[in-house]
Design a protein around this motif. Structure first.
Motif, PDB file in Angstrom:
ATOM      1  N   GLY A  47      43.185  34.105  28.532  1.00 26.99           N
ATOM      2  CA  GLY A  47      44.331  34.270  29.410  1.00 26.99           C
ATOM      3  C   GLY A  47      43.998  35.100  30.641  1.00 26.99           C
ATOM      4  N   ALA A  48      43.198  36.157  30.440  1.00 30.74           N
ATOM      5  CA  ALA A  48      42.799  37.001  31.567  1.00 30.74           C
ATOM      6  C   ALA A  48      41.957  36.222  32.567  1.00 30.74           C
ATOM      7  N   ALA A  49      41.034  35.417  32.071  1.00 28.41           N
ATOM      8  CA  ALA A  49      40.174  34.629  32.958  1.00 28.41           C
ATOM      9  C   ALA A  49      40.999  33.658  33.798  1.00 28.41           C
ATOM     10  N   ARG A  50      42.029  33.084  33.184  1.00 29.33           N
ATOM     11  CA  ARG A  50      42.898  32.165  33.928  1.00 29.33           C
ATOM     12  C   ARG A  50      43.593  32.890  35.076  1.00 29.33           C
ATOM     13  N   ILE A  51      44.138  34.077  34.801  1.00 25.20           N
ATOM     14  CA  ILE A  51      44.839  34.831  35.845  1.00 25.20           C
ATOM     15  C   ILE A  51      43.865  35.289  36.928  1.00 25.20           C
ATOM     16  N   TYR A  52      42.694  35.795  36.521  1.00 21.86           N
ATOM     17  CA  TYR A  52      41.710  36.241  37.505  1.00 21.86           C
ATOM     18  C   TYR A  52      41.257  35.064  38.374  1.00 21.86           C
ATOM     19  N   GLY A  53      41.115  33.889  37.755  1.00 17.63           N
ATOM     20  CA  GLY A  53      40.741  32.699  38.520  1.00 17.63           C
ATOM     21  C   GLY A  53      41.814  32.307  39.515  1.00 17.63           C
ATOM     22  N   GLN A  54      43.083  32.444  39.118  1.00 20.29           N
ATOM     23  CA  GLN A  54      44.183  32.163  40.038  1.00 20.29           C
ATOM     24  C   GLN A  54      44.180  33.157  41.201  1.00 20.29           C
ATOM     25  N   LEU A  55      43.917  34.425  40.900  1.00 20.03           N
ATOM     26  CA  LEU A  55      43.846  35.433  41.964  1.00 20.03           C
ATOM     27  C   LEU A  55      42.687  35.150  42.914  1.00 20.03           C
ATOM     28  N   ALA A  56      41.581  34.689  42.370  1.00 19.98           N
ATOM     29  CA  ALA A  56      40.443  34.315  43.214  1.00 19.98           C
ATOM     30  C   ALA A  56      40.834  33.168  44.138  1.00 19.98           C
ATOM     31  N   PHE A  57      41.520  32.172  43.587  1.00 17.78           N
ATOM     32  CA  PHE A  57      41.917  31.011  44.382  1.00 17.78           C
ATOM     33  C   PHE A  57      42.899  31.403  45.486  1.00 17.78           C
ATOM     34  N   CYS A  58      43.925  32.198  45.144  1.00 18.04           N
ATOM     35  CA  CYS A  58      44.932  32.582  46.140  1.00 18.04           C
ATOM     36  C   CYS A  58      44.323  33.411  47.260  1.00 18.04           C
ATOM     37  N   ASN A  59      43.414  34.320  46.905  1.00 19.75           N
ATOM     38  CA  ASN A  59      42.737  35.101  47.944  1.00 19.75           C
ATOM     39  C   ASN A  59      41.858  34.212  48.804  1.00 19.75           C
ATOM     40  N   ALA A  60      41.200  33.243  48.178  1.00 23.38           N
ATOM     41  CA  ALA A  60      40.373  32.302  48.940  1.00 23.38           C
ATOM     42  C   ALA A  60      41.236  31.500  49.910  1.00 23.38           C
TER      43      ALA A  60
END
Length: 348
Positions: free
Chosen positions: A283-296
């Motif tokens: 679950g954490a990896a999913r959220i961190y990946g979403q944060l990476a995408f939004c910042n990108a």
């Protein structure tokens, strides 16, 4: 206009979250959690069991009318009451938009201004406080309930006397594409919602006891308030889930999903509010990946890289990492990624 209709629930703390010890009662009702389901007391009822809250800004009149028609046409003891809550829009214009629907169901449709915090959570809380029904449902103004939605959920709740909250599967509509999203379970737990957002547990499917839970108005930009609500409900008792597509969720009619800064703030708010999200590696990896995408998507390469590394460390193979890095490097636009995912009934 009766001021009692807009009484701010006194069981809310300053953020809009229920205060301990008082979360099962509101000043609008004497109903308590665990009370007998009203539709099980025998005989037909002239009083509506379910009231639906439909937040709107008034900029989608045709879709709003379709949402109301579908909700009011549901088979439900006593029929359905509807409260349309206008958030930062023209109440008079929205009243005119829904006049035809109101005439078809006299006395069942009210149009109110959001009297609480501007945004989706405040609009929903305004609607809950204005309703007098024992059960509350949500429907976004661009979504549509399919026939049998309420009756199936009421039956499922009646089968579990301790249950307070119900959801159902959805059909995602994006352009000419329709994709069914099922949960694969009849009970959604907090563990389910920690590991995955469970996007089929969508706010337009929510049905719950009035006074049992309230949206949190501190959610940044209204982001993730529905996920937060479902998590808090599931922590009390598993959510009863009817795993059939009984709500059509329409994507593509709003820029809400691409408000990247709000999405970042909303995800960080969830991590701070629900510490268990970071404890589940998947679950954490999913959220961190979403944060990476939004910042990108915002062109913040350094931040995107930082979150991508955290996602990679939490879970080898997290699929959002390469996607976020591709967006950060300018290899593909963020909107193109979302469009491709939405066509398949998925989000980032």
């Amino acid at each position: 206009m009766n001021p009692a209709e807009f009484a701010v629930p006194m069981s809310l703390d300053y953020r809009g979250a229920p205060m301990s010890g008082d979360h099962c009662r509101t000043p609008m009702s004497s109903d308590y959690c665990g009370a007998p389901m009203p539709w099980d007391e025998g005989g037909p009822s002239a009083t509506p069991v379910v009231g639906v809250v439909v937040p709107t800004r008034g900029d989608r009149p045709q879709q709003l009318r379709a949402a109301l028609h579908a909700a009011l046409a549901q088979e439900c003891p006593g029929g359905v009451d509807a409260v349309v809550v206008v958030d930062r829009g023209d109440v008079a214009a929205v009243t005119a938009h829904v006049a035809e629907v109101a005439a078809r169901w006299p006395g069942r449709v009210r149009v109110l201004a959001n009297r609480l915090t501007p945004g989706l959570p405040g609009a929903r809380n305004t609607g809950i406080a204005a309703l007098g029904t024992p059960m509350v449902a949500f429907c976004d103004d661009d979504d549509v309930w399919l026939p049998g939605k309420l009756s199936a959920q009421l039956d499922a709740l009646a089968a579990d006397p301790d249950a307070e909250f119900a959801a159902c599967a959805i059909e995602v509509e994006y352009g000419a594409h329709r994709v069914t999203r099922l949960a694969g379970t009849g009970r959604v737990t907090a563990a389910h919602l920690t590991r995955s957002r469970m996007m089929m547990v969508h706010s337009s499917t929510f049905l719950f006891r009035r006074g049992s839970i309230w949206p949190d108005e501190s959610a940044p930009g209204g982001q993730n308030e529905d996920w937060d609500l479902a998590l808090r409900a599931a922590a009390r008792h598993p959510i009863v889930h009817v795993d059939r597509p009984l709500v059509r969720v329409r994507w593509g009619g709003s820029a809400y999903v691409s408000r990247w800064a709000d999405r970042i703030a909303g995800l960080e708010w969830m991590l701070a509010r629900h510490r268990g999200l970071a404890a589940d590696r998947r679950g954490a990896a999913r959220i961190y990946g979403q944060l990476a995408f939004c910042n990108a998507a915002l062109g913040r390469r350094r931040e995107a890289g930082r979150w991508a590394l955290r996602a990679f460390a939490a879970r080898w193979g997290e699929p959002r990492v390469p996607i976020a890095l591709a967006v950060a490097l300018g290899l593909v636009p963020a909107r193109s990624v979302l469009s491709a995912l939405h066509t398949r009934g998925h989000g980032i």
